[in-house]
Design a protein around this motif. Structure first.
Motif, PDB file in Angstrom:
ATOM      1  N   GLY A  64       0.796  -1.219   0.000  1.00  0.00           N
ATOM      2  CA  GLY A  64       0.000   0.000   0.000  1.00  0.00           C
ATOM      3  C   GLY A  64       0.826   1.265   0.000  1.00  0.00           C
ATOM      4  N   ILE A 219      -3.667   0.321   6.386  1.00  0.00           N
ATOM      5  CA  ILE A 219      -5.081   0.437   6.017  1.00  0.00           C
ATOM      6  C   ILE A 219      -5.232   0.386   4.507  1.00  0.00           C
ATOM      7  CG2 ILE A 219      -7.076   1.988   5.975  1.00  0.00           C
ATOM      8  CD1 ILE A 219      -6.252   2.946   8.755  1.00  0.00           C
ATOM      9  N   ALA A 222      -4.509  -3.113   3.397  1.00  0.00           N
ATOM     10  CA  ALA A 222      -5.650  -3.998   3.644  1.00  0.00           C
ATOM     11  C   ALA A 222      -6.696  -3.841   2.554  1.00  0.00           C
ATOM     12  CB  ALA A 222      -6.262  -3.687   5.013  1.00  0.00           C
ATOM     13  N   SER A 223      -6.904  -2.605   2.104  1.00  0.00           N
ATOM     14  CA  SER A 223      -7.835  -2.364   1.002  1.00  0.00           C
ATOM     15  C   SER A 223      -7.334  -3.008  -0.279  1.00  0.00           C
ATOM     16  CB  SER A 223      -8.013  -0.854   0.783  1.00  0.00           C
ATOM     17  OG  SER A 223      -8.510  -0.235   1.944  1.00  0.00           O
ATOM     18  N   GLU A 359      -9.258   6.437   4.002  1.00  0.00           N
ATOM     19  CA  GLU A 359      -8.852   5.123   3.512  1.00  0.00           C
ATOM     20  C   GLU A 359      -9.532   3.981   4.267  1.00  0.00           C
ATOM     21  OE1 GLU A 359      -5.414   6.941   5.930  1.00  0.00           O
ATOM     22  OE2 GLU A 359      -6.594   7.512   4.182  1.00  0.00           O
ATOM     23  N   LYS A 360      -9.975   4.243   5.500  1.00  0.00           N
ATOM     24  CA  LYS A 360     -10.688   3.208   6.255  1.00  0.00           C
ATOM     25  C   LYS A 360     -11.998   2.820   5.574  1.00  0.00           C
ATOM     26  CE  LYS A 360      -9.024   3.932  10.985  1.00  0.00           C
ATOM     27  NZ  LYS A 360      -9.423   4.281  12.374  1.00  0.00           N
ATOM     28  N   GLN A 362     -12.604   3.062   2.357  1.00  0.00           N
ATOM     29  CA  GLN A 362     -12.271   2.271   1.172  1.00  0.00           C
ATOM     30  C   GLN A 362     -11.981   0.831   1.569  1.00  0.00           C
ATOM     31  OE1 GLN A 362      -8.472   2.349  -0.403  1.00  0.00           O
ATOM     32  NE2 GLN A 362      -9.074   1.340  -2.309  1.00  0.00           N
ATOM     33  N   MET A 363     -11.274   0.664   2.695  1.00  0.00           N
ATOM     34  CA  MET A 363     -10.960  -0.678   3.171  1.00  0.00           C
ATOM     35  C   MET A 363     -12.238  -1.458   3.479  1.00  0.00           C
ATOM     36  SD  MET A 363      -8.776  -1.838   6.546  1.00  0.00           S
ATOM     37  CE  MET A 363     -10.057  -1.258   7.662  1.00  0.00           C
ATOM     38  N   GLN A 364     -13.172  -0.829   4.149  1.00  0.00           N
ATOM     39  CA  GLN A 364     -14.431  -1.499   4.483  1.00  0.00           C
ATOM     40  C   GLN A 364     -15.191  -1.887   3.216  1.00  0.00           C
ATOM     41  OE1 GLN A 364     -16.589   1.131   7.093  1.00  0.00           O
ATOM     42  NE2 GLN A 364     -14.955   1.161   8.630  1.00  0.00           N
ATOM     43  N   THR A 366     -14.042  -2.421   0.147  1.00  0.00           N
ATOM     44  CA  THR A 366     -13.386  -3.476  -0.618  1.00  0.00           C
ATOM     45  C   THR A 366     -13.461  -4.824   0.084  1.00  0.00           C
ATOM     46  OG1 THR A 366     -11.280  -2.704   0.322  1.00  0.00           O
ATOM     47  CG2 THR A 366     -11.810  -1.973  -1.893  1.00  0.00           C
ATOM     48  N   TYR A 367     -13.442  -4.820   1.414  1.00  0.00           N
ATOM     49  CA  TYR A 367     -13.544  -6.094   2.130  1.00  0.00           C
ATOM     50  C   TYR A 367     -14.944  -6.691   2.019  1.00  0.00           C
ATOM     51  CZ  TYR A 367      -9.020  -6.986   4.111  1.00  0.00           C
ATOM     52  OH  TYR A 367      -7.695  -7.335   4.250  1.00  0.00           O
TER      53      TYR A 367
END
Length: 481
Positions: A64, A219, A222-223, A359-360, A362-364, A366-367
């Protein structure tokens, strides 16, 4: 030495980035029909299968860092001392993550003996891990220097093109093909490494501010893992639950879908440093104006491309891959629709969430999409193979876009970035309808598939952009600067 990069307009940067991606597409497309006919479906399936696995280790290596470094570097690029220190920290972290990626790859091959049959392909594909690290493309993104990358891309792609025709003549040459594709992807990155000294002092450092950098990097990482899962899990699960033939068929559709999606999406990514800089300087009006212009430009480009892929999927497969890949037609048509939402989700990610430091979210997003993709694949692929994989990709792309867009609209106060005037909406609708009608009318008029396809593209493009021009579509009236 002058380390300042001449900052071009966003429109020029978008054209250069899109042009670079187009070059990366055009050269492989020249060899695509030849390779698809010379190599067996199974041979291409093996390569695609190993590529999908190695891509996870490339992801680990990237960590990342690229998106984070581009965003944060753009905020300090006018302070050379601070930028040099930051670049040293990012490069050192990248080297450490690359070491971890190679270690994980070795452990994987030890623990999964069934993969050892592909050891040569793994070795070849693994060069993309270190090659990506040495490329330091994020430095050029920080400086908005897309001209050098474009020139380098032309050179490497031309060499690869020549090698394809000189060295690949029979199905057993798939190992050579894998080697050339890896060279085409990362061969010029060594030059990037040395050329980067024009802008920064690239060095290894033990003084890294982990407290500041590690959390946002992880983060974003993770995304990226989630994105990779729903992009590559289709191919991986097809290899496990289906057959190498279905992987080979799907890989052709995905290849076409990916290169078209990436070419348009590359025009979005160039906006990340500019929007990050505007947001850091509290230029909210400029930020909103720039982001909205980008959205209108994207809609103008992605709608005819997506619709065109749906209506001409069979001809595209015949021209690029040949009759033995016709079973991939439905998958390509579905992926044509998916490309629209994929590009729009790139917009919400690179033009909104990352510059705004969300970015959090975006992570949520994409997960959730990755989990949805895997669950659906486990039930669908077994029965529908490549067609089922395409449908799950479409559902995942829709899910990630709407999750991100809904958050931006309701939580950030920047929802009006998505505003499209009635005039622009009408223009897009009528122009899109003209594409559909023309494509249906011209279908199979000529015996030659190539002539039929070219005529359809030319007529549809002329009608589409003619209507937008006459209707005074905003993106054509006020270009990005």
């Amino acid at each position: 030495m002058d380390k300042k990069s001449p900052r071009r307009s966003l429109a020029k940067n978008a054209l250069l980035s899109g042009g670079q991606k187009l070059i990366s597409i055009v050269f492989p497309l020249i060899t695509f029909p030849y390779i698809s006919r010379v190599l067996s479906v199974e041979g291409i399936g093996k390569i695609s299968y190993i590529e999908s696995i190695v891509s996870y280790f490339v992801l680990v290596s990237g960590l990342g860092i690229a998106n984070y470094a581009t965003r944060e570097g753009a905020r300090i690029r006018d302070d050379q001392k601070q930028l040099d220190r930051f670049v040293g920290e990012m490069f050192t972290l990248n080297l450490l993550s690359t070491f971890i990626a190679y270690s994980a790859l070795i452990v994987t091959l030890i623990l999964l003996p069934n993969l050892r049959a592909y050891s040569i392909l793994f070795l070849i594909e693994s060069f993309s891990i270190i090659g990506t690290t040495l490329g330091v493309n994020w430095i050029y993104a920080i400086q908005e220097d897309y001209l050098y990358i474009t020139i380098r891309t032309i050179t490497v792609q031309f060499i690869s093109l020549v090698l394809m025709f000189l060295l690949i003549h029979q199905p057993s040459d798939y190992i050579t093909y894998a080697s050339i594709t890896v060279f085409a992807m990362v061969g010029g990155n060594v030059f990037n490494f040395f050329h980067a000294k024009k802008y920064v002092r690239l060095s290894f450092t033990l003084h890294i501010n982990l407290r500041k950098h590690l959390k946002p990097i992880l983060i974003i990482f993770a995304s990226a893992i989630a994105v990779s899962i729903y992009v590559n899990s289709d191919m991986t699960l097809l290899g496990w639950l289906g057959s190498t033939r279905s992987v080979g068929l799907y890989s052709r559709s995905v290849k076409i879908y990916t290169i078209i999606k990436q070419m348009i999406a590359s025009m979005v990514i160039v906006a990340l440093p500019r929007l990050s800089s505007q947001q850091d300087k509290n230029s909210h009006k400029n930020f909103i104006r720039t982001a909205n212009k980008i959205l209108l430009s994207l809609l103008m480009l992605v709608l005819p491309v997506g619709i065109g892929m749906v209506l001409t999927a069979k001809n595209i497969i015949l021209i690029i891959a040949g009759e033995k890949y016709l079973d991939a037609t439905f998958a390509l048509a579905v992926l044509g629709v998916a490309s629209i939402f994929a590009v729009l989700s790139s917009f919400t990610t690179y033009c909104l969430l990352l510059p705004l430091r969300f970015e959090k979210i975006q992570m949520q997003a994409t997960y959730i999409s990755a989990a949805l993709n895997i669950i659906l694949n486990l039930f669908i692929i077994k029965y529908f193979e490549q067609n089922g994989a395409a449908v799950t990709t479409l559902i995942s792309e829709i899910a990630v876009f709407f999750f991100e867009a809904v958050y931006v609209v309701h939580k950030t106060g920047y929802g009006h970035i998505f505003y499209v005037s009635k005039r622009d909406s009408s223009n897009l609708i009528f122009a899109s309808i003209s594409v559909i009608l023309i494509a249906i009318f011209l279908r199979n008029i000529f015996a030659s598939v190539v002539i039929d396809f070219i005529l359809t593209v030319v007529c549809c493009a002329g009608s589409y952009f003619g209507i937008l021009k006459l209707g005074k579509y905003s993106a054509l009236q006020a270009p990005l600067n």
